[in-house]
Structure formats: C-alpha cells, structure tokens
Scaffold this active site. Sequence first.
Site, PDB file in Angstrom:
ATOM      1  N   ASP A   1       8.861  -8.003 -29.574  1.00  0.00           N
ATOM      2  CA  ASP A   1       7.747  -8.138 -28.640  1.00  0.00           C
ATOM      3  C   ASP A   1       8.175  -7.714 -27.235  1.00  0.00           C
ATOM      4  O   ASP A   1       9.206  -8.186 -26.731  1.00  0.00           O
ATOM      5  CB  ASP A   1       7.335  -9.617 -28.652  1.00  0.00           C
TER       6      ASP A   1
ATOM      7  N   GLU B   1       7.772  -3.007 -29.750  1.00  0.00           N
ATOM      8  CA  GLU B   1       6.385  -3.153 -29.326  1.00  0.00           C
ATOM      9  C   GLU B   1       6.308  -2.965 -27.815  1.00  0.00           C
ATOM     10  O   GLU B   1       6.160  -3.911 -27.060  1.00  0.00           O
ATOM     11  CB  GLU B   1       5.827  -4.529 -29.718  1.00  0.00           C
TER      12      GLU B   1
END
Lengths: 669, 669
Positions: free
Chosen positions: B387, B416
């Site tokens: 993330d 990401e």
Amino acid sequence: MSRNTTELFSEIAGRSRVVVENITPQVDAGRFPIKRVVGDSVAVEADVFGDGHDIVAAALLHRFGDGGEWHHSVMRPLVNDRWTGEFPVDQVGEYQYKIAGWVDRFGTWKRDLAKRIAAGQDVAVELLVGADLVHAAVETAQGRDREYLAEWDHRLRGDRARQQPREIAESEELSSLMSRWHRPVATSESRTLTATVDRPLASFSAWYEMFPRSAGKNGKHGTLKDVEARLPYVASMGFDVLYIPPIHPVGRAHRKGRNNAEQAVPDDVGSPWGIGSEDGGHKSIHPSLGTMDDFQSLVRTAQGHGLELALDIAFQCSPDHPYVREHPEWFRKRPDGTIQYAENPPKKYQDIYPLDFETDAWESLWQELKSIFLFWIDRGIRIFRVDNPHTKPLPFWEWVIGEIRRDHPDVLFLAEAFTRPKIMYRLAKAGFSQSYTYFAWRDTKWELTKYFTDLTQTSLREFFRPNLWPNTPDILPESLQFGGRPVFMTRLVLAATLAGNYGIYGPPFEHGWSIPREPGSEEYLNSEKYQLHQHDLERPDSLKDFIARVNEIRRGSPALAHRGVLKFHEAENEQVICYSRTAPDQSDIVLVVVNLDPHHRQSAWVTLPMEELGLPIDRPYQMHDLLTDARYLWHGNRNYIELEPASGPAHIFRIRRRSRSERDFEYYL
Amino acid sequence: MSRNTTELFSEIAGRSRVVVENITPQVDAGRFPIKRVVGDSVAVEADVFGDGHDIVAAALLHRFGDGGEWHHSVMRPLVNDRWTGEFPVDQVGEYQYKIAGWVDRFGTWKRDLAKRIAAGQDVAVELLVGADLVHAAVETAQGRDREYLAEWDHRLRGDRARQQPREIAESEELSSLMSRWHRPVATSESRTLTATVDRPLASFSAWYEMFPRSAGKNGKHGTLKDVEARLPYVASMGFDVLYIPPIHPVGRAHRKGRNNAEQAVPDDVGSPWGIGSEDGGHKSIHPSLGTMDDFQSLVRTAQGHGLELALDIAFQCSPDHPYVREHPEWFRKRPDGTIQYAENPPKKYQDIYPLDFETDAWESLWQELKSIFLFWIDRGIRIFRVDNPHTKPLPFWEWVIGEIRRDHPDVLFLAEAFTRPKIMYRLAKAGFSQSYTYFAWRDTKWELTKYFTDLTQTSLREFFRPNLWPNTPDILPESLQFGGRPVFMTRLVLAATLAGNYGIYGPPFEHGWSIPREPGSEEYLNSEKYQLHQHDLERPDSLKDFIARVNEIRRGSPALAHRGVLKFHEAENEQVICYSRTAPDQSDIVLVVVNLDPHHRQSAWVTLPMEELGLPIDRPYQMHDLLTDARYLWHGNRNYIELEPASGPAHIFRIRRRSRSERDFEYYL
C-alpha cells in the site's frame, strides 16, 4: 546475488529519501567525459524526487580538477520531476560535476503552514515545530545570521506569532536565513561526472593543410624556411591552424614512386608517411626540410601570423626506421625471420612496418609513443593530427591522451579515422578533441541533412566534434571531380558553416585540382603524397579571395561559432539546401542557402519558422548576403531564392530582423 | 584528473584491443537489474569492435547467482558492429550476464589466407604463421582434439599444404578445433549486468480483490472461513490471485465511520488500513476474522483451487497500534508531546500515525518492517500488495525487497503507487515485481494507444510490469460511473488483453457498482472500506460468466501471455480501438477490437499489416471471435467492424491465417 544488500544497507544512509537519476549531459553513464571549451556553460538536468509530499530541493555541484572545493548552485524544477542548473567553465582542464538532492523540511513546513492558516486552523503547535527547525539552524549559523535566527526562534514561540502567523509564513527574511543555515537530515548525491574543457580552438577552427616539401621554388625540395615564407599567404586566407604532413626522414626500402608506383626511381621523394631512415625517426626532421632550429622558428613565426602549427602523428615505420633495429620486440616477426609488413590482403604495403600492439613489450611501446608527443610538445606544438588512429588499439588512445592532457591540458588531438561510425565515436570518447567525418561523401541534401542532424541533435554533440574536409591528400571526392569551380565554392561554404571546425588541403583546393589518378579513383593524379609540386599562388582562377571572405564571415559571426545552433529549413527543391545557425543568445542568425547543382541555375521557395527566428510577421526584414554584400527585403515565411552556379552558388545571409519603415522616423507620429 | 590514468594503464591490460559497449537490455547502466520470468530467454545485444581489420569475435556469458560457473554462448554480428546473442532463464533468482570480445587471430588468418590464395600469392610463410597458431592451441587442447591439432600443425608445415593450401583455408574441421582451443592474446569483458528472474505469475496473472469481512451472511462480520467458502466462486471466474485488504486488528482511536465520516458510531467496523489495536498489529489477525489457523487453512484451500493469496502490506499505524507504545522512537513527536498524525495540509488523518523514516532509529525500524514480510512468508504467503509505497523512502524498498528475495526469490511485490511517473518507475527499478498503472484513467483511444505504446515499446518494459485495474476500493473512475454494463465489459476486455497482469475489485465490479459517494468523486458510495456489504453472488446481471470467459481466453492464448507483442492498428473511428497481440513464435495472433462508446453502435474499417501478421493477400482468412465463438471470413488488409454496446462491445479474435478453400480438397486437382 550481485548486489550485496547488506552493503547497500550501510552505504545508502537510511535517511536519504531523495533520488537523483537520469542526469544529462553524460556519456556512457559517466564512463567518458563530456566536452566543452572555455567560455561555455554546462547546462545540467536530472530527475530529482523523493517519497511522499515533502518539498524536494536540489543543487548542482561543480569544481575544477578533482581536489578543489565544490561550488554549489541552486537547481530549478522544470516539469515532471526534471530539474535544471548550469555552471560556467573558464579554465582548460577537467571539471567535475554532480547533483545533490534533499528534503527541504523548512520549505515543506512553510508551505504547509500557509495552507493551515488559509484553512483557518490553529497553528500554535506548528509554530513550535518551526521554532525547533530554526533553533537547530541557530546551532550551525555564524556571524550576524546566528543572531537573526535566534531572534526568529524566539519570535516563533511568542504570542505575536500565534496572533499573526501569516507574517511568519510569508517572511522572505526567514526563508533566506534558513536557506543558508538549515541542514537537511540527509542528502543524496549522484555519482561524479566529468567535463573536459578545451581551449576554444577545439570547437572553432579553420585548418589549412600543405606539403612543406612543395613550398620550394625552381623545382627544389621545399624547406621549413619556405613554409615560413608561405605563412602570410595562409594567414591572408584567414586560417587558424596550419597542418603539415610528417616532416620526418623518409624511408628508402620499398619506397613508393610517383602515383604510388611500386618501384621508386632515384629522384623520387617517397611518401612522408613512410617514416624513418638512418637519419632518424619520429623525433627527427628530414634533412632536406631543415633543422630543429628552422622548425622552432616556423612555430614562432606562425604564431605571429595568428596561425598554430599542427603536426601529423603517424605511428608506423619504414623498414629503415631506427626502431626496427633498436626495438625489434615492437614488431611482429614472421616464421621466416622477416618482419611483418602492413597488409590488407591481398594488398601488401612493404614500405610500412606496423607496430605490434599485441607484443609482450606493449608497455615500453606505449611509453615510447607517448614520448613522441612530449618531444614535440617541448618544441612548441599543441595540436596533433593523428593518422589512422583506428588501426591502433582504442585503450592505447585513452591512455596516451589522458597522460598527455594531465600535464598539458591545452593540447588538442584530431582523429584522422575514416572508418565505421562506432569506432569513430569511440575514438572521440577516448579523448580525441576533433574528428574527421564523412562530409567528403555527403553531397545530397538528404545526406547532409541526415548526417548533420545526427551530429548536432543527438548525444554525439557531447563528445564528437566534427572537422569537415572537402578534400585531403587522400581524398579527391567524386563531387569535386565533376563540378568545376562552383562545386569547390559550395563545398567550402558547406564545410565552413555546417560545423565549428573545417579544413582544406591546399593549394590543390584553391586551385580546383580535380583530376583523379584514374577514373573511379579518389586519389589525385600526380599526388603530392609521392612527389613535389610547385604551385603558382597567384593563379587568376584561385579561390583564395573567396576562401578569405568565407573565413572572415565565420570569424565575425557568433552564429557560426561552435555554439551556434544548426537547423535545416524547407526549400522546395532537392538541389537547394537551406539552414540557419543561431547564436545561443539569438543576437546573430545566419541563413545559408546553397545550390547543390553545380551545372544549372536552381530556384526554390524557402520557408522559415518566423517565431523561432524572431522574425516579424507584419513587416519586411532584411537579408544581408555576407558573401556579396547585397541586401534583400524578405516578407513573411516563404521567400524565393535563385542561385546561378557560375556567378554565385550560395548565399550566406545575416538576418537583420529589424528593417526600418516610415514609422521609425520621428515625423511619422 | 578524475580518471587516474596510471590506474587505467594497469587495469586495462594493454593488449585488449576489443571494445564492448552499449549493451541492451540494461537499466540505468546496470544500476538495477532487468526483469524476466522463468521460461524467458534474454536477448542481449552490444556494440563490439576493435581497431584495424582483424576479425572480432564475441561471446555472451551468463550464470545463475554470482558464484557459479559462467556459460558461454557465441554471439552473431548483425550490422554496424552490433552483435546479438541470448540465454535462457529457467530458475527463479538472479542471473548475471556480460559480454566478452576478442580479436580472432585464427579467423583473421584463415580469411586472409583465402584472399592470398585467390590472388595467386605464394603462401608458404603464411602457412607457417598458421602452423604456429595451431601449435599454440595444441598446448591448451585436451583429449583427442590435442592429437588432431598436432596433426594439423604437422600438416601445415608439409609440402602438401603448400601445393593444396585451399584445402586448409576451407577446412571446417580445423576451424572447429581452433574455435575450441585457440586462446586469444587478450579478451575484453563488459561489466556484469543482472537479471531478476521471477516465476511466471509475475508477468501473467489475473487478480481478484475482495473484503473478507464482507463475505459473511445474514449481516454478520465475515471471517476467513467465509472467504474459504467463497474460493470456488473466485476460482470459477478463472483468477490466479486472491488479494485481500489488511486482515489485522483495526484501531479504535479516531476510527472513521461509514462513508469516511469523521466520527464512527459504535457498530462501525473502521477501515482495515487503520492497522493496530490492543489485539495486535501487523503480525496479528483481527479477532472477528478468525485465527491464524483459519488463515493457514485459507492459504492451503486457495492453493487447491489454483488461487494464491496476496496480502496487503500497509506500513502505517492506528494510534492504538502496539508499536506506538513499544517503539515511540519510530514516530515523530510534536512539540506538544503528541505524535504526528498523517496529514496532507490542510487535511488531517488523525486515525493514522505514519512511521518516521527520518528517525535516528531507522535501522531498527527497517528490520522490524522486514520481519513483517518474513512473518507472513513463514505462514505461506508469497505475494504482497504494498500500500502506498511511494510515501516511504525508495532506498528502503530497494533494501527490503533485496533482503527478502535473497532468501525467498519466489516472493512477488505489487506496488500500489498512483503517483508521478518517475516515482512509479523508480519503485519498479527498486524491486517491485508488478505496478499499478494509470489504466483506470486512460479511456480514450489516443490515451490508451500512447500509454501502452510507452509501456511496451520503450526500456520501461525491462523493469516495469503493469498490472491493470479498472476499479479498486479507492477508485471508481468516472468512465464506470456513466457507461453502464457495456463499459464494464470493455474495461475488462482492455485490462485483460493489453498487458499480462490485471485485476478487478469484486463483487462491485461484476455487479457493476457505479454510484460515487458524491458527484465528481471517485469514492464508492457506502464504500466497503468503512462498512460491511453482503453480496448476492447469483445476481442475474452479474458479469461473472463474461469474466470467466475472458480469463479462459487469456489462459488459452500464448499471444495474450506476457511475451505477446502488442501492436495498435488503424481503425477509422475514434471510438473504435484495435490492437493485436502476437506470440513470439507467431503461433498465435489475437486481434482485439473494442467499441469505446458505451452508448452507441460504432463501426469502422480496420487496417491490418498483412505481411507482418503473416496473412494471405490472395485468399480469405478466418477471424474467430473467442467471446462469442462466431467466425468471420475477412479478405485483404481492410475489413469492416460493427460493435453494438448492448449486445457485444468487443471482439477478441483469434486470427486463423489458413482458411480452407476448394483447393484444399483432394478432388480439386
């Protein structure tokens, strides 16, 4: 694993959050230096970015040599994480440059503070965060700045700051103090890159080549004294460099006769490139040419005429060269005990012994070859034209040029390599200051446009400095054989204006020599390579005045100097080529239009990018032909050109953007 | 001087005459590895050349790891001093490769001998030169080759050789022996480059993302057991990877409510990315989801369904995370003693404490974060979706991925990062196996063509592996909000066929969720990020069968695998995009045609490069639509396409080049 990650762990300093990459200019990831000349500035760009939303800052660092102090200059962001900066180079030698990037914590704080204030947030704690940053800067600051910063530290903690935080967020004084004394948590530095800085002649020079032994009178072998007497003639044409083929004793064994005949007759002088006899080798002067004193006198007198002497360095030996006797280990032996002569099978060149760079004794060979350069440097030579460097190992050139330039950074080397492109480029990377090119064989508009776009618009321009020769003693290109006087004029104009460096081999060039040894050959008939020639310098058909004019135009035009940017423009005729050169400050723009067809009048509509050249759309502008001094008024982006080969196959226009109109007179208003 | 020339002198080995440069592929001059997967081959090119006219030879060397033996393979010259070779990669881990070049003295001798013979020259001495080369090879040769070479040595010195030299010049046997045993005087080697080799899933994978807590029934909080029960559903659609958002305990302090409300009400479940509570942190499982045993059962059962579980790694903490209490040194303190929460001023995210990578304790922080990966690796995880990696330092990623992969080279990392391009690319260079892209915002034909040309035709392809997501829990792009079912179908087809990796966030994708939290937002209304949702998987409007069909097509098509070359083709309508993917061996060609307009029927004439695709000019060829199983006969390079959004907004054709005609029947002749 190839990357030792444990090593990385300690190496990278864990708190360096900024990345610097993709630096330009650089050559092969810094393996070779870029090239510049004194007076240039080096514009450096890089991608600089970090993680997250913090503000990033970058500096360009440069220094002269590898031990001096680093000078810092601020870099500016462009777009897309690209940053730019530049530094000037004003000394001959090597510069180093690198880029540092860091997180600008104070700048980030200030930006965010302004946003918080604008959103009406309570910034009491934020002001203390800033005060802590300022407090840390106080520790590093010196002089009055230290006091000022201490005051700011105090102010940030006070009531007034909380009531009027905007004053602080907008303070230029605080920013300026912090830009001097705030130390980032960590800084990331790029690898160090190198720029070789030459004297300006490396990038902008006009060369004249002549055979000293042809400078005599009444059929006698010319001497260095005769060359000295020839200097005013060469200087009057406006050249900077006088380049003479080898002046060493010429071998007798297997000496070539006139027109490269296999057997010389007794009077034949042989090729100057058949170096070495009982009179000496690469450090000796051919007795017929004169003495070392004559040589040094020639060097000095040339200087007085604004000419610099360039010597030819051809690392090969005649069978009579002293090296053959004294250092047989530098030559390859054949199984029959003889020494291997030069060959390109089935052709044999028995008058030449190549040096064997694969010898076990390569170190002593390298040292000796280096000493040849040093010998002539001691006698005042600072430019060498190196013969066939592509037939000697590339690592040797990198070494020897590096060695010479370490102590003599003003020495220049011209690579005479007519070979495959990647080898030519590698020689330039290895250290050659200038390079011969394929110009002699680039005749058509398409060829010229393609070739010079490649040389000037790609990374080649960082290390490869073209030197354009329309002819050499080895190359009488077909174009010169069939085009008559107009083609000599156009090839001169092209050579002199397409790049910073060019040269001609004279007097054959100014006298329009055009006859090959045999049809299809690019060798001159009765080439001076194998015999003397005495030239009538006052021939009425000589191009010397035209050449002088072109060189005068070059010298007077910043646009035609090496930094002048080349751009080709549309001319609606395949026989008409049109290009501009623009000085970096746009103070001078030259437009060259050449009729490439030496036989017929050609005309074309020429289209210019008005905005780019700063030309007025609504008024005429003046085109001043520097060759004829004629002036034309042009209007708009399309104008008509007509060139008659016999009278004038080329224009070299200076574009005078401001053309006066009635509005320029006081009484008009 | 930056280059120590004395060092160069000893370093380069004076007799190495060959230069190796400009090697492709490489990333930033070898600073980062290129990426490949098992089963690929690495095609390497380089410029290899030397001085003079001698024949040059080059070899590609490669090895697995950094300690093994080097495997040599011959390189072939292309044109312009460019050479090519390749090596296969069949193990997960790092390979090294480099290029060696040398002067082929024996080859040169043989070439020249043939020329001499052809010119009728006496080659007696030349034969002895060759004999000496062979003699030297005898010294190195082993086994029978040694005897054979000794015979050749003898033969070259004999009378018969002088009488029939052509036999020798043409001998394949001698060349073959010498290619094995002739040792060059010196060899030049390039620097060593690295290739990271992953398992094939790194380059070709279909991902399905879902919230475990939404997998429950009757309004209850879903569990890992519920996810296990959902596996057949996911597998039936043909996915490879099941990716679940963080499964750790969710913080209570400043927990966000439904639709990101600032205050949560007691029943609100909070965001799974608000990691950490008194129940534990990044190495714990949310008690409502189940136990570690449940987790390991899920991993195992997924494998049985051909699914691999991917975990979400989000390096951030809720204020309740145990780290906050146990390691306050990993967080930044504010002057008022509180811990700095996440901000993007003026926005505040008080439910999140970012880790402070500028802390003095960065080493212990890095080690702890590494241990999180290792913890889950120990529990069977081999894929991590990371993330927001762009908000943590790039050097950290390079280090931690290197560390993990050293012992676990089969582990894959998906970045990401939706941020500026150079940061995304640097993350990929630093080691991320796959990367999210801007695909979600590339809607028009021009955008798609430009973006995917950049990703597949530039050096990006060496290290950046795109993973295309039409939606994510954070991104409901505008295109999906207004296009209805047809746009979900076209976005799926594009994602699944433009690159090797793609993924969807379901069930919202297959159920066509299209309502944003408010107009202009890309957040889902009632987003699963902040609340539970229970989905009716058997909804009649579900796209699950369509998705299953597309994934089946992907799996059955070598052209759609990662090595399939992407090429865009002309379609004379801005709303129709047309591209092909071609397997490297040309065994499979897929042509995708998509109507980008979800509202109207669109038609276009499509133009194909017949020769390139190997299509017959003179006969029809068959287009087999793999989505509908319909077959069309096309003829020539221009053909008509019509796509109706409601019924079928896309074709995925397999091109069947051989279409039978009457001539294929026996009775025809």
